[in-house]
Write a protein that holds these residues in place. Structure first.
Motif, mmCIF file in Angstrom:
data_model
loop_
_atom_site.group_PDB
_atom_site.id
_atom_site.type_symbol
_atom_site.label_atom_id
_atom_site.label_comp_id
_atom_site.label_asym_id
_atom_site.label_seq_id
_atom_site.Cartn_x
_atom_site.Cartn_y
_atom_site.Cartn_z
ATOM 1 N N GLN A 145 45.355 26.116 8.601
ATOM 2 C CA GLN A 145 46.157 25.539 7.525
ATOM 3 C C GLN A 145 46.452 26.541 6.416
ATOM 4 O O GLN A 145 47.015 26.177 5.379
ATOM 5 C CB GLN A 145 45.421 24.327 6.942
ATOM 6 C CG GLN A 145 45.244 23.179 7.917
ATOM 7 C CD GLN A 145 46.584 22.652 8.406
ATOM 8 O OE1 GLN A 145 47.417 22.225 7.615
ATOM 9 N NE2 GLN A 145 46.803 22.691 9.707
ATOM 10 N N ALA A 146 46.088 27.792 6.622
ATOM 11 C CA ALA A 146 46.307 28.807 5.589
ATOM 12 C C ALA A 146 47.783 29.204 5.509
ATOM 13 O O ALA A 146 48.470 29.311 6.531
ATOM 14 C CB ALA A 146 45.459 30.038 5.868
ATOM 15 N N VAL A 147 48.240 29.429 4.298
ATOM 16 C CA VAL A 147 49.582 29.952 4.040
ATOM 17 C C VAL A 147 49.405 31.322 3.394
ATOM 18 O O VAL A 147 48.770 31.443 2.337
ATOM 19 C CB VAL A 147 50.375 29.022 3.094
ATOM 20 C CG1 VAL A 147 51.755 29.613 2.810
ATOM 21 C CG2 VAL A 147 50.486 27.621 3.677
ATOM 22 N N VAL A 148 49.947 32.357 4.030
ATOM 23 C CA VAL A 148 49.843 33.728 3.517
ATOM 24 C C VAL A 148 51.255 34.301 3.496
ATOM 25 O O VAL A 148 51.874 34.462 4.553
ATOM 26 C CB VAL A 148 48.930 34.599 4.397
ATOM 27 C CG1 VAL A 148 48.790 35.998 3.811
ATOM 28 C CG2 VAL A 148 47.560 33.942 4.566
ATOM 29 N N VAL A 149 51.779 34.594 2.306
ATOM 30 C CA VAL A 149 53.177 35.003 2.196
ATOM 31 C C VAL A 149 53.363 36.126 1.181
ATOM 32 O O VAL A 149 52.520 36.361 0.315
ATOM 33 C CB VAL A 149 54.070 33.807 1.771
ATOM 34 C CG1 VAL A 149 54.121 32.752 2.863
ATOM 35 C CG2 VAL A 149 53.599 33.208 0.451
ATOM 36 N N ALA A 150 54.501 36.797 1.301
ATOM 37 C CA ALA A 150 54.975 37.748 0.299
ATOM 38 C C ALA A 150 56.071 37.057 -0.503
ATOM 39 O O ALA A 150 56.911 36.352 0.065
ATOM 40 C CB ALA A 150 55.524 39.008 0.962
ATOM 41 N N LEU A 151 56.066 37.259 -1.825
ATOM 42 C CA LEU A 151 57.044 36.608 -2.694
ATOM 43 C C LEU A 151 57.764 37.638 -3.563
ATOM 44 O O LEU A 151 57.148 38.553 -4.096
ATOM 45 C CB LEU A 151 56.359 35.587 -3.606
ATOM 46 C CG LEU A 151 55.680 34.390 -2.944
ATOM 47 C CD1 LEU A 151 55.049 33.502 -4.012
ATOM 48 C CD2 LEU A 151 56.658 33.592 -2.096
ATOM 49 N N LYS A 209 37.876 26.964 4.838
ATOM 50 C CA LYS A 209 38.364 26.830 6.214
ATOM 51 C C LYS A 209 38.983 25.471 6.492
ATOM 52 O O LYS A 209 39.673 25.292 7.492
ATOM 53 C CB LYS A 209 37.222 27.098 7.191
ATOM 54 C CG LYS A 209 36.748 28.543 7.175
ATOM 55 C CD LYS A 209 35.725 28.811 8.265
ATOM 56 C CE LYS A 209 35.327 30.288 8.284
ATOM 57 N NZ LYS A 209 34.344 30.594 9.353
ATOM 58 N N ASP A 210 38.715 24.495 5.617
ATOM 59 C CA ASP A 210 39.271 23.162 5.803
ATOM 60 C C ASP A 210 40.372 22.930 4.782
ATOM 61 O O ASP A 210 40.228 23.246 3.605
ATOM 62 C CB ASP A 210 38.175 22.106 5.636
ATOM 63 C CG ASP A 210 37.478 22.214 4.287
ATOM 64 O OD1 ASP A 210 37.186 23.351 3.867
ATOM 65 O OD2 ASP A 210 37.255 21.163 3.647
ATOM 66 N N GLY A 211 41.483 22.395 5.211
ATOM 67 C CA GLY A 211 42.580 22.113 4.292
ATOM 68 C C GLY A 211 43.485 23.306 4.080
ATOM 69 O O GLY A 211 43.210 24.426 4.520
ATOM 70 N N VAL A 212 44.579 23.058 3.370
ATOM 71 C CA VAL A 212 45.584 24.085 3.121
ATOM 72 C C VAL A 212 45.120 25.025 2.015
ATOM 73 O O VAL A 212 44.648 24.585 0.967
ATOM 74 C CB VAL A 212 46.938 23.453 2.730
ATOM 75 C CG1 VAL A 212 47.956 24.531 2.391
ATOM 76 C CG2 VAL A 212 47.458 22.564 3.851
ATOM 77 N N THR A 213 45.211 26.312 2.271
ATOM 78 C CA THR A 213 45.004 27.320 1.230
ATOM 79 C C THR A 213 46.283 28.138 1.121
ATOM 80 O O THR A 213 47.064 28.229 2.077
ATOM 81 C CB THR A 213 43.834 28.254 1.554
ATOM 82 O OG1 THR A 213 44.103 28.954 2.782
ATOM 83 C CG2 THR A 213 42.531 27.465 1.686
ATOM 84 N N ARG A 214 46.489 28.730 -0.047
ATOM 85 C CA ARG A 214 47.726 29.486 -0.258
ATOM 86 C C ARG A 214 47.403 30.858 -0.842
ATOM 87 O O ARG A 214 46.756 30.950 -1.881
ATOM 88 C CB ARG A 214 48.673 28.713 -1.174
ATOM 89 C CG ARG A 214 49.249 27.462 -0.508
ATOM 90 C CD ARG A 214 50.271 26.754 -1.381
ATOM 91 N NE ARG A 214 50.990 25.761 -0.602
ATOM 92 C CZ ARG A 214 50.569 24.512 -0.412
ATOM 93 N NH1 ARG A 214 49.438 24.104 -0.949
ATOM 94 N NH2 ARG A 214 51.281 23.679 0.334
ATOM 95 N N THR A 215 47.884 31.884 -0.158
ATOM 96 C CA THR A 215 47.722 33.268 -0.592
ATOM 97 C C THR A 215 49.105 33.882 -0.745
ATOM 98 O O THR A 215 49.924 33.814 0.177
ATOM 99 C CB THR A 215 46.903 34.068 0.427
ATOM 100 O OG1 THR A 215 45.586 33.525 0.505
ATOM 101 C CG2 THR A 215 46.819 35.539 0.034
ATOM 102 N N ALA A 216 49.379 34.465 -1.898
ATOM 103 C CA ALA A 216 50.686 35.080 -2.150
ATOM 104 C C ALA A 216 50.499 36.465 -2.735
ATOM 105 O O ALA A 216 49.672 36.665 -3.628
ATOM 106 C CB ALA A 216 51.501 34.222 -3.101
ATOM 107 N N LEU A 217 51.266 37.410 -2.231
ATOM 108 C CA LEU A 217 51.279 38.766 -2.770
ATOM 109 C C LEU A 217 52.691 39.060 -3.248
ATOM 110 O O LEU A 217 53.668 38.806 -2.522
ATOM 111 C CB LEU A 217 50.848 39.784 -1.704
ATOM 112 C CG LEU A 217 49.389 39.685 -1.253
ATOM 113 C CD1 LEU A 217 49.243 38.671 -0.122
ATOM 114 C CD2 LEU A 217 48.871 41.035 -0.786
#
Length: 232
Positions: free
Chosen positions: A169-175, A118-126
Motif C-alpha cells: 500500500q506504499a506510495v513512493v513518488v517524485a513531485l 507495513k499496514d495501510g497506505v504510506t506516502r513518500t515524496a521526493l
C-alpha cells in the motif's frame, strides 16, 4: 521511540528549514500530524554525509512512519551555477550536483523507508523538477541539475518497485513543485511567466493535495503540482 502523541499520522520532512520544506511541515502540523523536522540546521542531517543520514534515521521518535517527504535540492551554490554549455562542465560541480540531488536522497530512502509502517497506505515524496524529464527536455543546458534530477527520478522508480514487495500500500513518488519563490529560484525568476511564480505556501498546499490523492497504483510515478504525470 514513541508513537505520535495524538494517535494521528507520523510524518518526517527532510529539508524542513528551506522555503518549501518549512511550508510543508507547517501545513501538516496544522492538520494535526506529528511532524519530525530534519535539516542541516535542525537535526543535523546533511545529504552529502551518509553517516548523518544514518544517525538521523536512528533517532526518529516514531515506531512507525506514515509520511516521508524529502524537500531538498541544489541548483546553485557557492561557486556552482547551472551550466549553459558543454564548455561549462566541471567534474567537481557535477559530482556535487549528483551528491546533493540524487545520491543523498537515495540514501535517505535506504535508511528511512524501513521505518514506514507495513499496514495501510504510506506516502513518500521526493521533490524533483520538470527539467529532470528527458522526454520534456527541449532547451538543453543546466546539465548537472537536469541529469541529477533525472537520476533521482530513476531512484524513486526503482525504490517504489522494491518497497511494494513488503508494503503493497506504499506510495513512493517524485513531485515537481513548480517555480517557487525561494532562494534557489531567485536568480532565475526574470523569465517566469506571470502567475507561475508560487509562494512556498501555495506550492506546499498543491503538493499535499496531489500526494494525498495518489494511491498505490501511482507509486513510482512523477507528478507536477497540478497532479499531472510528467514523462520520464
Amino acid at each position: 521511540m514513541r508513537e505520535s502523541v495524538d494517535g494521528g499520522m507520523n510524518t518526517i520532512v527532510i529539508g524542513a528549514s528551506g522555503g518549501i520544506g518549512a511550508a510543508l511541515a507547517g501545513q501538516l502540523e496544522a492538520r494535526g500530524e506529528t511532524v519530525h523536522r530534519l535539516s542541516r540546521r535542525d537535526g543535523g542531517i546533511d545529504l552529502a554525509d551518509e553517516a548523518s543520514i544514518r544517525a538521523a534515521a536512528a533517532s526518529v521518535p516514531f515506531e512507525a512512519l506514515d509520511r516521508l517527504i524529502v524537500a531538498t535540492g541544489m541548483l546553485h551554490h557557492e561557486g556552482i551555477k547551472p551550466e549553459r554549455s558543454l564548455r561549462d562542465l566541471d567534474a567537481g560541480q557535477l559530482q556535487r550536483s549528483f551528491l546533493v540531488n540524487a545520491i543523498g536522497p537515495a540514501l535517505v530512502l535506504r535508511h528511512f523507508t524501513p521505518l514506514l509502517r507495513k499496514d495501510g497506505v504510506t506516502r513518500t515524496a521526493l521533490l524533483s523538477a520538470r527539467v529532470g524529464s528527458i522526454a520534456d527536455n527541449r532547451l538543453g543546458g543546466w546539465y548537472g541539475y537536469r541529469a541529477s534530477k533525472a537520476a533521482l527520478n530513476q531512484f524513486v522508480r526503482s525504490a517504489a518497485i522494491e518497497i511494494a514487495r513488503t508494503r503493497p500500500q506504499a506510495v513512493v513518488v517524485a513531485l515537481h513543485p513548480g517555480t517557487v519563490d525561494t532562494a534557489m529560484s531567485r536568480p532565475f525568476q526574470a523569465n517566469v511567466a506571470p502567475g507561475k511564480l508560487f509562494t512556498p505556501d501555495h506550492s506546499a498546499e498543491r503538493l499535499l493535495a496531489v500526494l494525498d490523492g495518489l494511491g498505490p497504483k501511482d507509486s513510482g510515478g512523477f507528478f507536477d503540482w497540478k497532479g499531472e504525470a510528467i514523462p520520464f
